[in-house]
Design a protein around this motif. Sequence first.
Motif, short mmCIF file in Angstrom:
data_model
loop_
_atom_site.label_atom_id
_atom_site.label_comp_id
_atom_site.label_asym_id
_atom_site.label_seq_id
_atom_site.Cartn_x
_atom_site.Cartn_y
_atom_site.Cartn_z
N MET A 188 0.80 -1.23 0.00
CA MET A 188 0.00 0.00 0.00
C MET A 188 0.83 1.28 0.00
SD MET A 188 -2.88 -1.03 2.82
CE MET A 188 -4.14 -2.28 2.52
N VAL A 189 1.96 1.25 0.73
CA VAL A 189 2.73 2.49 0.95
C VAL A 189 4.03 2.51 0.13
CG1 VAL A 189 3.89 3.88 2.70
CG2 VAL A 189 1.76 2.73 3.26
N LEU A 190 4.67 1.35 -0.02
CA LEU A 190 5.97 1.29 -0.69
C LEU A 190 5.89 0.77 -2.12
CD1 LEU A 190 8.06 -0.25 2.26
CD2 LEU A 190 7.64 2.18 1.77
N GLY A 191 4.74 0.24 -2.51
CA GLY A 191 4.60 -0.32 -3.86
C GLY A 191 5.29 -1.65 -4.04
N ASP A 192 5.61 -2.33 -2.94
CA ASP A 192 6.33 -3.61 -2.98
C ASP A 192 5.36 -4.74 -2.65
OD1 ASP A 192 8.08 -5.72 -2.85
OD2 ASP A 192 8.96 -5.14 -0.92
N ALA A 214 -2.33 -1.17 -4.20
CA ALA A 214 -1.50 -0.50 -5.21
C ALA A 214 -1.45 0.98 -4.88
CB ALA A 214 -2.08 -0.72 -6.61
N ILE A 215 -0.35 1.62 -5.26
CA ILE A 215 -0.23 3.07 -5.05
C ILE A 215 -1.22 3.76 -5.97
CG2 ILE A 215 1.34 5.02 -5.04
CD1 ILE A 215 2.13 2.87 -3.07
N SER A 216 -2.13 4.52 -5.41
CA SER A 216 -3.20 5.13 -6.21
C SER A 216 -3.11 6.65 -6.17
CB SER A 216 -4.56 4.68 -5.66
OG SER A 216 -4.74 5.22 -4.36
N GLY A 217 -4.07 7.27 -6.86
CA GLY A 217 -4.14 8.73 -6.85
C GLY A 217 -4.36 9.29 -5.46
N LEU A 218 -5.06 8.52 -4.61
CA LEU A 218 -5.28 8.96 -3.23
C LEU A 218 -3.96 9.13 -2.50
CD1 LEU A 218 -7.17 9.45 -0.78
CD2 LEU A 218 -7.10 6.99 -0.37
N HIS A 219 -3.05 8.14 -2.65
CA HIS A 219 -1.73 8.22 -2.01
C HIS A 219 -0.99 9.48 -2.46
CE1 HIS A 219 -2.74 4.00 -1.76
NE2 HIS A 219 -1.70 3.74 -1.00
N ILE A 220 -0.97 9.69 -3.77
CA ILE A 220 -0.21 10.80 -4.35
C ILE A 220 -0.79 12.13 -3.88
CG2 ILE A 220 0.53 11.88 -6.51
CD1 ILE A 220 1.79 9.11 -5.88
N SER A 221 -2.13 12.24 -3.88
CA SER A 221 -2.78 13.48 -3.42
C SER A 221 -2.44 13.76 -1.96
CB SER A 221 -4.30 13.36 -3.59
OG SER A 221 -4.63 13.13 -4.93
N VAL A 389 -3.79 5.19 6.96
CA VAL A 389 -2.81 4.10 6.72
C VAL A 389 -1.58 4.64 6.01
CG1 VAL A 389 -2.40 1.92 5.52
CG2 VAL A 389 -4.57 2.30 6.68
N VAL A 390 -1.80 5.45 4.96
CA VAL A 390 -0.68 5.98 4.17
C VAL A 390 0.19 6.91 5.02
CG1 VAL A 390 -0.06 7.44 2.20
CG2 VAL A 390 -1.90 5.77 1.98
N ILE A 391 -0.45 7.83 5.74
CA ILE A 391 0.32 8.80 6.54
C ILE A 391 1.08 8.12 7.67
CG2 ILE A 391 0.08 10.76 8.12
CD1 ILE A 391 -2.30 11.66 6.32
#
Length: 626
Positions: A188-192, A214-221, A389-391
Amino acid sequence: MLRIKRPLMVVAVALILFFVLYDYVNSPKDSVYIGKTIVLTGRVAGIKKYDVPFGERKFKLQIKDGPKELPAFFVKIKESRLLKVCNIQRGDSEEYLKQIEKRLYGSLIKCIGQLENFEIPANPGQFNSKAYYNNEGFYGILNAKEFSIKEKPSVFSPDTCLHRLNLAISEKYQKILGSKDAGSLSAMVLGDKSNLNEEIKELYQENSISHLLAISGLHISLVGGAVYLFLKKMKISFNFPLIWAGIILVLYGAFTGFSVSTTRAVIMMCVFFFSFLIGKSYDLQSSLAFAAILIMLINHRAIYQSGFQLSFLAVIGIFYIMPELMYIFKIQNINKKGANKAIYIFFSSVVCSVSITIATLPVILINFYELSLTGIILNIIVIPLMSIVVITGLIGGFVALLTEIAGSFILGISYYILNFYTFLCKICDNLVSLRLIIGKPEKWQVILYYTVVMAVIYILSKKRRAERIEELKCIGCRKLNLSKRIIITVWFIGFGFFILAFKNDKFSLNMLDIGQGDCFVVNDGNGNIYISDCGSTTIDEVGKKRLLPFLKSKGWNRVDTIFVSHMDKDHVNGVNDLLKCPEIAIGRVVISESYKSGRLNCGELEELKALAYKRKVNIFYMKKGD
């Protein structure tokens, strides 16, 4: 003179049509080196272990920057040979695998072996490895007989530094959270996804929330927005936060491997920042088209990847379909103050989830053959929590590199949310009736479905604008009949669903390729499905990996009768696998009466009886003359 409002969208659509037509006329050909023994060099860009049914474990190395004829390929190598080259001893734990990755990533290697093609599906519904890897730009697998490291990676290489940082954080996840949750958080966070637990992967996929892995637009935003707001709070000049937020986004994309969805989101977010810098308004459609154009120019075969299709269609669904559904169901009229705000957010989330499902449904069915209705509601709960989760995953990972105690405290938040996700998935997994096995639609069905959806959305948007103009002209004017429009909209959505679900059932006899074993599936043309045997001694979980995908791809969610000739593994273990899959209803199992006495008892028979009893499937005994 004709004025095109959004020329970039026209260019993007034209490019997609051009590349589809080009590939249709010039279908991709296999490398001329397939089947030949050759010498190849390239840099290691990824390492994955996989266990084989017989013999020792093997590793698959992802190689890029290869020769012009084969710029990207895989190297398959035995574990003992790889350990010898890396001068590493195999340990009881999996720690030595990290040492291999540290030693090899970014290294220039030389290998000699026979170039093999990727596996092609032997049965309908089976995963197409060849198409998947060809679309990612890989041209074959070298079965290495000799292997050597020509040049070690530069310590100061940005790519190597980012990868080692990624690896270091992943190790902290493993140490603090354990392998199961660490694998999910790394994805979710590292793309691994190399350590992703299979059970978790299946749970997420079955409940239509696999996009979280998967790393999504939400992560990037989140990352871009957080960096921008942090720098802005420091009272630095207006341009500085925007520029650095864009740079950090690009670094984060490289840090996580720049998947198609990540690349799309990074480009769109950078365009958003750039529009602020130059003082222009941000146009989402043009930004989306620009991202598509850049990705196609890098690798035009990305348009065939499910990640590309789902990522872009999801944004299209939010921008074009969601406003119409919000207006039709009067969501925007809900009072947004006090307790009503929660009601507004809930219904908006439902409409958003439905809009994305409508936009992506054909792609979901082409790849997974089924639709989980629970996923629509589940996404409303899990997506907002993903921001936490991402933060916490990112901050906790970096803090854990400095102090594990503080890192453990922060990562504990991610841990409880991930376990909450698993808990929800397991509850929804029992609601088998809400998982609709529809099957893989034909191309004409997909084209007709999108034609209907686009026509309906276009008409609704025209009506909505006309009504708004009427309201502005005369506040007291009679509003158009919204209830009638709701009925028409629901009817058209149902009609589109029917288009995708339509199957012209006719008699068929299918002999599946399941390795050493046999399996026959018969459709009598009246909706009754019969299976005669299913087992294999060369493919693990053959019922789950070969028979189940075949049944789902055909849209068959019920088997009337399974006939088992005898209890040898290559005839029955796949039947037992299928009995473990609750999404396929089974009417009865028929076996020989000679097994009724108990004289021929064996492990496979006992498992068959136990599974049938658990599923409440009747076992019938057949004798000569029946």
